[in-house]
Every structure is written in C-alpha cells, then in structure tokens.
Write an enzyme that holds these catalytic residues in place. Structure first.
Site, mmCIF file in Angstrom:
data_model
loop_
_atom_site.group_PDB
_atom_site.id
_atom_site.type_symbol
_atom_site.label_atom_id
_atom_site.label_comp_id
_atom_site.label_asym_id
_atom_site.label_seq_id
_atom_site.Cartn_x
_atom_site.Cartn_y
_atom_site.Cartn_z
ATOM 1 N N ALA A 155 -0.668 39.501 -1.870
ATOM 2 C CA ALA A 155 -1.634 38.899 -0.945
ATOM 3 C C ALA A 155 -2.661 38.079 -1.725
ATOM 4 C CB ALA A 155 -2.324 39.983 -0.129
ATOM 5 N N ARG A 214 -5.734 37.982 -1.744
ATOM 6 C CA ARG A 214 -6.932 38.671 -2.244
ATOM 7 C C ARG A 214 -6.693 39.321 -3.605
ATOM 8 N NH1 ARG A 214 -4.820 41.585 1.976
ATOM 9 N NH2 ARG A 214 -4.133 43.719 1.552
ATOM 10 N N TYR A 215 -5.424 39.416 -4.017
ATOM 11 C CA TYR A 215 -5.114 40.050 -5.296
ATOM 12 C C TYR A 215 -4.844 39.034 -6.409
ATOM 13 C CZ TYR A 215 -4.398 44.173 -2.363
ATOM 14 O OH TYR A 215 -4.570 45.204 -1.480
ATOM 15 N N THR A 216 -4.341 37.876 -6.082
ATOM 16 C CA THR A 216 -3.936 36.917 -7.108
ATOM 17 C C THR A 216 -5.075 35.955 -7.441
ATOM 18 O OG1 THR A 216 -3.040 35.412 -5.437
ATOM 19 C CG2 THR A 216 -1.540 37.037 -6.373
#
Length: 809
Positions: free
Chosen positions: A150, A152-154
């Site tokens: 997602a 928000r993680y990368t």
C-alpha cells in the site's frame, strides 16, 4: 479557489429532511425572471456529442503517450510534482508514496488515487521499464505478479534519468497551461533529452484505438537519432542497422527476420515472437539427472505462471522425460527443470515453448499523440520508426533553440546590470554624494537615473550594492564578468543564427546521454532458427498396450489383457470393445451422434480398476455415447494408415462402415481421422431427425454385412455395394423398413444371433439373408408376438498384434 457552491435545498435541523428555499424577490417586489429555456435537441445527437467528448478526453488526456516525451498525462504529472512540489531529487531523501499521490491528485490529476499509485509503481519497476524513472523504496511488486505494498508503506524519489526529462523546465523550453482548477500551472510536455517513447515503451487502451510500444535499448535509439539528424530522410531499413529491435528489461530471444522487423517498423503495427532463454547443466554424477535452466522469460509474463504451467505438464505426465521444476530465482531468473539423463533438451524446450507461456507473440502498435498547430492539443496517429524519431528530433531542436534564447535573454539582462555598475564605478564619489543627500531610496533612484541615464534595473542593482563591492579588486571582478558575459552572448547569438550549430548541440547532447546512461542490450535478436519441431511421439515410450471400452462408457489402458471378459468392471457393465496398439498409435471412438474422437493410446489413463469415464477425455453432448472403438495401429488395421493424398478426387482406403437405426449406411475413409482430434471430435455422419449411428465396423472389402430390424426381417448386403462418402453425410438406404420399425443391430459374421423382448436367443445364417441393397429383407426371425431388441455381439476377443514396437526397434 472558486467559492463553494451552495446546496440548493439546505438540510433541516430535525431529521435531516430537505426543505425548499423560498425564491428571493427583486428589490421592486416582483418575482425573479424565469430560468432560460432548455434547448430542444435530439437525444441521439446529444449522446453522440457527449460520447465524442468522452472519447477525445480518454485519447488525449489518459490512454495515449505523447511522441515527444513518451509520457501519458498521469506519468508527466507524477514526475513534475515530485520534482517541482516535493523536491524529490535523486540525491535527496525518499518520501512516502502517499504524499506523492496526494500532491498529484490534489494539484494536477483529479482522478482516483489507485490509478495514480499504479502509474507511479510502473515507473519504478525495472522489470517493466527498460529505464526506470522513479526509485522505489519498499515493496513495489515483483516479476512473479505480486502486488505492491500500500502507498502508506512505500517511498519514492526521482532517478537521475528522470531529471533528463525535467531539467530544462525552468528555461521556458515548453508550453504551459493552467491545471484543472486554475490555481497553478503545469507543463504541456516535458523537455525530454532522449526518446523516452521508444526507450521505455507504452501500453494503453483508448476509445476505438490502442497503443502497444515495446521498450528499446537507449544506446541504439540515440545512435539512430544521431544518424537521422545528419540525414532526415533515412529509410527504416537504415535505422534498423542501429536499432536491432525491441530490447525488453526481462531479456529473452526475439525471433524475427530483417524483413519482418522492417515491415513492423515501417507500418507501425505487427507482432513479434519472443521467448525465454535456457541453458543445459549436467549433474556431477554419471547416473544423476540432467538439468535445463531457464535464464530469462518473455516480457509481461509472470514467472510463477510459467512455473505453474510446467508443473501441470509434469503432473499430467504429458512430457515423461521432465521430472521436476524448481524456481530458484532471486534478482536473476533461474527456473530449474530436472530431466532424465540422455533426454534431448531441444525437444523438451520445443514442447514447453508450444504449451507454456515461455513463448509469446508481442503485439506492436506504434500509436501515439503528435503535436498540432494548437500547442495545447495533440492528435492520435500511428507512426513508423522514422516518423517517431523525426518527431523527437524536431521537438529536441525546438527545445534547444528555446533554451538558448532563454540563456541569451538572461545574459543580456545581466550585461545590462553590469553596464550600469561600470558607469557608476567611474564616478563613485559623485554617486555616494547623491545618495547621502537623498531623502530615501526612491529619491536616490530618481536622482541617479536623471544624472547617469540609468534604467530601473540598473538603479536597483546600484542601490542594493554592498559597500565592500566598492573596493578596487571587486570593481575589476565586475568588469571581468561583464567581458565574459558579452563574449558568451556573442557566441549564443552566433549559434542562434546557425541551424548547423544548433544541430551540432543536439547531436553532442545525445552523445553525452549515450555515454552517461547507455547499457548493453538484454534481448537477443535471432533470425529464422532451424530447430527440431516438436512431435508428441518423441516423448512417448513406445510399448504395446490394450484399451478396454465398456458398454457404459468407461475406458482404461492396461499393459496386458489375457481375457477381456475377466477385466474389472462395474456391476451390470460389460466390455463393448478391446483393442491393442502401440502407445504412440491412435485409437478412434465413434459415437451414436456421428462424431469421431481420436486420441493417442498413451493419452488414455492407465488403470487396474474400472477406468475413467470417456467424457473425461472428450467434450460430448447430452445423450451421446460410444458405439464402437477402433485401433489405428497399422498392425491392427492390416495396413499403414497414411495421410490423404493431396488432390485426390475419391476417398482412399482403408474404409470403415457406419450404419444407422433408420436403415441408412455409408463407408468413409479412416485417413481423415489418423491424427488426434480436439476434445470436440470430428463429424463423420450427418444424421436425420430421430436417427442415430448404430454401429461402426471395419469390414472386409468383399464381405457381407447383415442388418436385423425389430420386426425380425434381416438383410445381408455386399459391403462393396454401400457407397463411399468423402465427407460427413447421411448415406444411402441399406435396408428398407416398415413404418415404426428400426434396425437393432448389424453383424459381419457368417451367423447372426438376436435376442427378443422375452429373452429368447435366435440364430440364423447370413447366407439366407442375402439380398440387394435397398430391399426390406427376409423374415428370418419370428417377431409377431415377441419383437427383436438386439443383435447379440460375439464375445470380445483378446486383441492380438504382430511384432511389438520394441522388437521392431
């Protein structure tokens, strides 16, 4: 931002119900004017207009890349936002992908966040882009088809190559336009320094058109650009000496001749064959297995899909020499195939290329947007390779010209300021006196302008001058700078007056790009390669086997069959037929609906039990059942079953005989059925209404066939009197029947046994039944009170072959 529009009906405080607002009155107390009339238009015309607007929007603003920078609008906005708004330079820090997506969506691209994130992920995937433009940190997906994490993680930032698309934006090299809400500006196109359209390719589906541009090698494309810039009318054949063909990030082998490549790149469309590469490895031990290692896979194919397909081949035992498959890949593709020692790897790979995604056809459609007279609008067009490169070179020449004009303007502005400083440096005492006697900055500026005839820009520079700059050495520095600037301005003016010099700059910059970013080709271009053609027999162990078909439609393959009646069957079932042949030979199944299903004996599952339903092997209709089975092994037929002779007018032997319950019959050539059929089979008979095939026999050329009807009539007809059909048909009448009567069976034996409704077994000689084709026959069996229901078939004999395949070899 424009003010938010008011809701026409505000929500009531209780219950959230809408209530109409009273129409405001005009100052005079009269009612407001009525709304403008709705235009009277055709629904069809309005729908057409709206759809055309939608189609134009999809084509120009979403799906197709621009020929100049090779980017779709969403990709262009992502790169611009990362550079201009978020300052994610290659030497800077990473930033959350969610921040990038939010900035792009809020400022430039008012579409879904998922679409924007997917586009950014694609720009970062080195197995999709030949020259990635975004550096990703975290899970950005894999060649196995794994989805990226997602947003928000990368994290992401620009790669150095992306700066070659963006670096000249600050020099007025391209046109600009307002963003979707008019609050800021965005570039119409990026001032690309290399042909990104060809280097990274593009895929897209618009309305009524699509694009599929494969990636290419940067060094080869830049070499072609340099050569084309020297001679703008070079043909595609000359350009293909520099550009060998597509260069995919996943490598592979491209199988295309020079003529095929030239046709694709001239017309802008076509298809190219791409397949994975492999090498052979041997086990150290002499008795160990051999290994085939797949080192690259076709572009756009998931690695796990290839492994799964190969595993299916192994499980189904369609390729006996192939024992196991392992995916040992890391960043490098390594799929290991374990094979039996002594196996020909060429034959194994020929099978896998044909039956797995290891070989694909890559579509090529060089459709893109080309500039028009309106700088804000581009039109879709399919181009050839020479047209794409010429469009880029024209754009690059224009960009360099505008950049030089901008640099010259900046130089002239600086020279103007330095000339003002030079003037006042010769009268420093007077300038200082004027400033000290002034009442403020504005008064001092006005007096200096009047005294020395300066411009506003020169005056501002003088008043902003720091005191240390009045030193003698600093004055010399300013005068040296002025001389250098004048010299550089003169050089730029000379370049702008010469087309040749500007083209030299274009070529030099392309050569610098090649030197800085070029790398070796990954995809090998192969011409027409002579390789062994796959034959299914190559992987089938040659041995004799028996096939047993039951009356209820169960079939199995057994190695030895001493007594067909003793084979294992379900309760109430019986053996319909038993044949023998080599596992490399074919076996034909004939159904009551006139279809012939052919498969290799090897393809019939071996079993010591009941076997498998025949419907598992073939795609049969409701109510369809098998009525006969025939081995096509030459030793079973008594002759070699050859392919039909090309141009033959008449059907060729051997012939089979088909008879129907309606008394019709015909002979047909087995040569049409020598090769395995599809699961749907091949038609050998066209049946009339309420008719079905009763029997399919392999008769002697001069024998008799006897038919028996439900009324006890029987007729023996010479086989050679029954017509031969060249294709599927109904045949001709073999035995006439009274109304309501049906044929119950047929026999090639000298005596015929029948069974009545009451279970009586009756027997008679075919000699007494002989007659001419088309007769009613003779009353051989009494059936006034006890009708005939079937012809009792002779016991199924154990099939016998001549020499076995192993002995012959």
């Amino acid at each position: 931002m424009p003010p938010a529009q008011q809701v026409p009906f505000p929500l009531d405080g209780e219950g959230g119900q809408k209530r109409p607002r009273r129409a405001p009155k005009t100052p005079g107390g009269s009612e407001p004017p009525p709304p403008p009339p709705v235009p009277d238009t055709s629904l069809a015309e309005e729908a057409q207009r709206k759809y055309l607007n939608y189609a134009l929007s999809v084509i120009t603003s979403r799906a197709l890349p621009d020929v100049r920078d090779g980017l779709k609008p969403v990709q262009r906005r992502i790169l611009y936002a990362m550079q201009h708004d978020l300052h994610l330079a290659p030497d800077g820090r990473f930033r959350k992908s969610a921040a990038v997506v939010g900035d792009v969506m809020g400022k430039y691209h008012p579409h879904g966040d998922v679409a924007i994130y997917d586009a950014m992920v694609r720009l970062a995937q080195d197995f999709v882009m030949r020259a990635p433009l975004v550096a990703g940190h975290g899970n950005f997906g894999s060649i196995d088809g794994d989805a990226p994490a997602a947003m928000r993680y990368t994290e992401a930032k620009l790669r150095p190559l992306a700066m070659e698309l963006l670096g000249e934006l600050g020099k007025r090299t391209v046109e600009w336009r307002p963003n979707y809400d008019g609050t800021r500006s965005e570039p119409v196109i990026l001032p690309a320094r290399f042909p990104n359209l060809l280097v990274n390719g593009s895929q897209g589906i618009a309305v009524g058109m699509a694009t599929s541009i494969p990636p290419h090698n940067l060094m080869e494309v830049l070499d072609a650009c340099i050569e084309l810039s020297n001679q703008r009318d070079l043909p595609v054949s000359r350009l293909l000496k520099k550009i060998k063909g597509p260069d995919f990030p996943t490598g592979g082998q491209l199988h295309a001749t020079k003529e095929e490549l030239e046709a694709v790149y001239t017309t802008g469309q076509g298809s190219l064959k791409l397949r994975g590469e492999w090498k052979q490895e041997e086990d150290d031990s002499k008795r160990g297995p051999s290994f085939i290692v797949i080192t690259s896979i076709p572009y756009g194919v998931e690695r796990k899909a290839i492994v799964e397909k190969i595993a299916e081949v192994i499980i189904s035992k369609k390729l006996p020499p192939l024992l196991d498959v392992r995916d040992e890949s890391t960043d490098i593709v390594r799929i290991v195939l374990e094979t039996k020692r002594g196996t020909d790897p060429q034959l194994v790979m020929a099978y896998l290329y044909k039956h797995t995604p290891l070989a694909v056809h890559v579509p090529v459609n060089l459709t893109c947007l080309v500039p028009t007279d309106n700088p804000d609008v581009a039109a879709p067009k399919r181009l050839g390779l020479d047209e794409i490169l010429n469009q880029f070179l024209t754009f690059r020449y224009s960009t360099v010209t505008r950049r030089l004009e901008f640099d010259l303007g900046e130089l002239k502005a600086r020279i103007h300021v330095l000339e003002g400083l030079e003037i006042v440096f010769d009268a420093l005492d007077e300038v200082i006196a004027i400033i000290r006697k002034s009442e403020g900055k504005a008064d001092a500026a006005a007096k200096l302008i009047k005294r020395f005839n300066l411009s506003d820009e020169q005056t501002d520079a003088i008043l902003e001058l720091r005191l240390y700059r009045l030193a003698r050495l600093e004055i010399q520095v300013v005068r040296k700078e002025l001389g250098d600037k004048r010299k550089e301005a003169g050089r730029l003016e000379g370049v702008l007056k010469s087309d040749t010099k500007r083209w030299d700059i274009v070529r030099d910059e392309l050569a610098q790009m090649k030197e800085k970013y070029g790398d070796r080709r990954r995809t090998k271009v192969m011409g027409a390669v002579d390789e062994p053609e796959f034959q299914a027999e190559d992987f089938i162990v040659a041995e004799d086997a028996n096939v047993v078909l039951s009356s209820q439609g169960w079939v199995k393959r057994v190695r030895e069959l001493k007594d067909p009646s003793a084979t294992r069957l379900r309760e109430g079932d019986g053996v319909l037929a038993a044949v023998a042949g080599s596992t490399r030979s074919s076996v034909a199944f004939f159904s009551n609906l006139g279809a012939c299903y052919v498969c290799r004996i090897h393809d019939i599952p071996p079993s010591t039990g009941y076997g498998d339903p025949v419907q598992k092997l073939f795609k049969m209709a409701d109510g369809e059942r098998m009525v006969a089975m025939m081995s096509l092994d030459p030793r079973a037929l008594g002759e070699e079953l050859r392919a039909p002779t090309e141009g033959a007018v008449e059907p060729e032997p051997p012939f089979a005989l088909a008879l129907t319950r309606g008394g019709l019959g015909f002979r047909f050539s087995l040569r049409q059925h020598r090769e395995p059929s599809t699961r749907a089979g091949r038609k050998f008979a066209k049946l009339g209404e309420n008719d079905e095939v009763l029997a399919v026999l392999l008769p002697p050329s001069h024998g008799f066939v006897a038919l028996v009807a439900t009324n006890g009539f029987a007729l023996g007809v010479p086989v050679d009197e029954i017509g031969v059909l060249s294709g599927a048909g109904k045949g001709s009448t073999v035995m006439k029947l009274d109304e309501g009567e049906r044929v119950v069976g047929a026999s090639l034996d000298e005596h015929v046994e029948v069974e009545s409704e009451k279970g009586k077994i009756l027997r008679d000689s075919v000699e007494k039944m002989r007659g001419a084709r088309g007769e009613f026959g003779r009353q051989c069996f009494p059936a006034k009170k006890d009708r005939i229901v079937r012809v009792v078939p002779p016991p199924v004999a154990t099939p016998v072959l001549g020499k076995s395949t192993e002995e012959e070899s």
